[in-house]
Design an enzyme around this catalytic site. Sequence first.
Site, PDB file in Angstrom:
ATOM      1  N   LYS A 108       5.038  11.376 -18.269  1.00  0.00           N
ATOM      2  CA  LYS A 108       3.731  11.629 -17.619  1.00  0.00           C
ATOM      3  C   LYS A 108       3.010  12.879 -18.214  1.00  0.00           C
ATOM      4  O   LYS A 108       3.677  13.679 -18.944  1.00  0.00           O
ATOM      5  CB  LYS A 108       3.953  11.881 -16.077  1.00  0.00           C
ATOM      6  CG  LYS A 108       4.692  10.647 -15.391  1.00  0.00           C
ATOM      7  CD  LYS A 108       4.904  10.850 -13.822  1.00  0.00           C
ATOM      8  CE  LYS A 108       5.642   9.534 -13.342  1.00  0.00           C
ATOM      9  NZ  LYS A 108       5.526   9.679 -11.936  1.00  0.00           N
TER      10      LYS A 108
ATOM     11  N   TYR B 282       0.816   0.662 -11.114  1.00  0.00           N
ATOM     12  CA  TYR B 282       1.305   1.324  -9.886  1.00  0.00           C
ATOM     13  C   TYR B 282       0.768   0.463  -8.741  1.00  0.00           C
ATOM     14  O   TYR B 282       0.664   0.898  -7.638  1.00  0.00           O
ATOM     15  CB  TYR B 282       0.824   2.678  -9.743  1.00  0.00           C
ATOM     16  CG  TYR B 282       1.593   3.739 -10.288  1.00  0.00           C
ATOM     17  CD1 TYR B 282       2.939   3.941 -10.229  1.00  0.00           C
ATOM     18  CD2 TYR B 282       1.066   4.433 -11.403  1.00  0.00           C
ATOM     19  CE1 TYR B 282       3.752   4.727 -10.564  1.00  0.00           C
ATOM     20  CE2 TYR B 282       1.982   5.561 -11.958  1.00  0.00           C
ATOM     21  CZ  TYR B 282       3.131   5.517 -11.605  1.00  0.00           C
ATOM     22  OH  TYR B 282       4.071   6.472 -12.116  1.00  0.00           O
TER      23      TYR B 282
ATOM     24  N   ASN C 242       6.185  14.787 -11.675  1.00  0.00           N
ATOM     25  CA  ASN C 242       7.509  14.629 -11.552  1.00  0.00           C
ATOM     26  C   ASN C 242       8.058  14.043 -13.086  1.00  0.00           C
ATOM     27  O   ASN C 242       8.983  13.558 -13.222  1.00  0.00           O
ATOM     28  CB  ASN C 242       8.361  13.940 -10.469  1.00  0.00           C
ATOM     29  CG  ASN C 242       7.657  12.377 -10.293  1.00  0.00           C
ATOM     30  OD1 ASN C 242       6.866  12.041 -11.229  1.00  0.00           O
ATOM     31  ND2 ASN C 242       8.260  11.738  -9.419  1.00  0.00           N
TER      32      ASN C 242
ATOM     33  N   HIS D 110       8.445   8.097 -15.465  1.00  0.00           N
ATOM     34  CA  HIS D 110       8.502   7.348 -14.749  1.00  0.00           C
ATOM     35  C   HIS D 110       9.720   6.452 -15.102  1.00  0.00           C
ATOM     36  O   HIS D 110       9.885   6.411 -16.405  1.00  0.00           O
ATOM     37  CB  HIS D 110       7.179   6.306 -14.979  1.00  0.00           C
ATOM     38  CG  HIS D 110       7.351   4.689 -14.401  1.00  0.00           C
ATOM     39  ND1 HIS D 110       7.289   4.473 -12.850  1.00  0.00           N
ATOM     40  CD2 HIS D 110       7.632   3.781 -15.214  1.00  0.00           C
ATOM     41  CE1 HIS D 110       7.512   3.155 -12.971  1.00  0.00           C
ATOM     42  NE2 HIS D 110       7.738   2.778 -13.964  1.00  0.00           N
TER      43      HIS D 110
ATOM     44  N   GLU E 142       6.165  -4.340 -16.159  1.00  0.00           N
ATOM     45  CA  GLU E 142       5.940  -2.905 -16.991  1.00  0.00           C
ATOM     46  C   GLU E 142       5.884  -3.246 -18.298  1.00  0.00           C
ATOM     47  O   GLU E 142       5.181  -2.536 -19.256  1.00  0.00           O
ATOM     48  CB  GLU E 142       6.821  -1.927 -16.344  1.00  0.00           C
ATOM     49  CG  GLU E 142       6.362  -1.657 -14.879  1.00  0.00           C
ATOM     50  CD  GLU E 142       7.084  -0.596 -14.262  1.00  0.00           C
ATOM     51  OE1 GLU E 142       8.133  -0.092 -14.776  1.00  0.00           O
ATOM     52  OE2 GLU E 142       7.150  -0.651 -12.994  1.00  0.00           O
TER      53      GLU E 142
HETATM   54  N1  UDP Z   1       4.316  10.183  -5.487  1.00  0.00           N
HETATM   55  C1  UDP Z   1       3.593  10.997  -4.806  1.00  0.00           C
HETATM   56  N2  UDP Z   1       3.913  11.462  -3.586  1.00  0.00           N
HETATM   57  C2  UDP Z   1       4.917  10.733  -2.883  1.00  0.00           C
HETATM   58  C3  UDP Z   1       5.542   9.748  -3.396  1.00  0.00           C
HETATM   59  C4  UDP Z   1       5.379   9.431  -4.655  1.00  0.00           C
HETATM   60  O1  UDP Z   1       3.111  11.700  -5.506  1.00  0.00           O
HETATM   61  O2  UDP Z   1       5.004  11.099  -1.676  1.00  0.00           O
HETATM   62  C5  UDP Z   1       4.153   9.820  -6.975  1.00  0.00           C
HETATM   63  C6  UDP Z   1       5.166  10.521  -8.007  1.00  0.00           C
HETATM   64  O3  UDP Z   1       4.552  10.832  -9.155  1.00  0.00           O
HETATM   65  C7  UDP Z   1       6.061   9.080  -8.180  1.00  0.00           C
HETATM   66  C8  UDP Z   1       5.222   8.047  -8.024  1.00  0.00           C
HETATM   67  O4  UDP Z   1       4.043   8.503  -7.172  1.00  0.00           O
HETATM   68  O5  UDP Z   1       6.662   9.109  -9.283  1.00  0.00           O
HETATM   69  C9  UDP Z   1       5.605   6.652  -7.737  1.00  0.00           C
HETATM   70  O6  UDP Z   1       6.333   6.780  -6.540  1.00  0.00           O
HETATM   71  P1  UDP Z   1       7.805   6.040  -6.215  1.00  0.00           P
HETATM   72  O7  UDP Z   1       8.121   6.018  -5.148  1.00  0.00           O
HETATM   73  O8  UDP Z   1       7.888   4.794  -7.078  1.00  0.00           O
HETATM   74  O9  UDP Z   1       8.680   6.970  -7.200  1.00  0.00           O
HETATM   75  P2  UDP Z   1       9.595   6.752  -8.706  1.00  0.00           P
HETATM   76  O10 UDP Z   1       9.997   5.408  -8.603  1.00  0.00           O
HETATM   77  O11 UDP Z   1       8.639   7.506  -9.525  1.00  0.00           O
HETATM   78  O12 UDP Z   1      10.746   7.736  -8.435  1.00  0.00           O
HETATM   79 MG    MG Z   2       8.758   3.700  -8.538  1.00  0.00          MG
END
Ligand code: UDP
Ligand code: MG
Length: 158
Positions: free
Chosen positions: A11, A51, A114, A117, A128
């Site tokens: 990211k 997303y 974070n 991805h 994807e």
């Molecule tokens: N995210 C966020 N706030 C939240 C949950 C998710 O900003 O409360 C963002 C974060 O960057 C995350 C992305 O949205 O990586 C996608 O969320 P997901 O639950 O799919 O998490 P991941 O699969 O990336 O661990």
């Molecule tokens: Mg995810």
Amino acid sequence: MAMERTLVLFKPDAVHRGLMGRILGRFEEKGLKVVGLKMRVFERALLEQHYAVHKERPFYANLVSYMGSGPVVALALEGKGAIEVVRKLMGKTNSAQAEPGTIRGDFGMSFSNNLVHGSDSPEAAAKELALFFGGAGELVEWTPADLAWVYSVKEELA
Ligand code: UDP
Ligand code: MG
């Protein structure tokens, strides 16, 4: 455990913070094979599709604008059980709670910024990878010279 391919994104925070090399190193060191690699500022429409499962979530708008705010590195990785292996290397979504030793646990503090991805299922990986590496010849077929040492030839590559 099947040979799988999965999509990883570095990211914009990872790129800005100069962590591309160290994060790529985690995946290489583990024994995952890089079969695709590109850096772009991706278009909003593509990020919205990527997303789409989160469209109704409160963080969706910020997530799409953050992902489009700067350079992103897209990686296609291959390995036995690669989807789960990558998710484990990444750590929990909230970096502050991610275990030490994981990418998010070692390099981040944020829930949203974070760093990485990773596809979370075979279905997501297929969708994807098609989005980010759907063009002809974008994925590279090759056999790493150390493949027969990364896996057991008799038990895992037969
Ligand atoms: N995210 C966020 N706030 C939240 C949950 C998710 O900003 O409360 C963002 C974060 O960057 C995350 C992305 O949205 O990586 C996608 O969320 P997901 O639950 O799919 O998490 P991941 O699969 O990336 O661990
Ligand atoms: Mg995810």
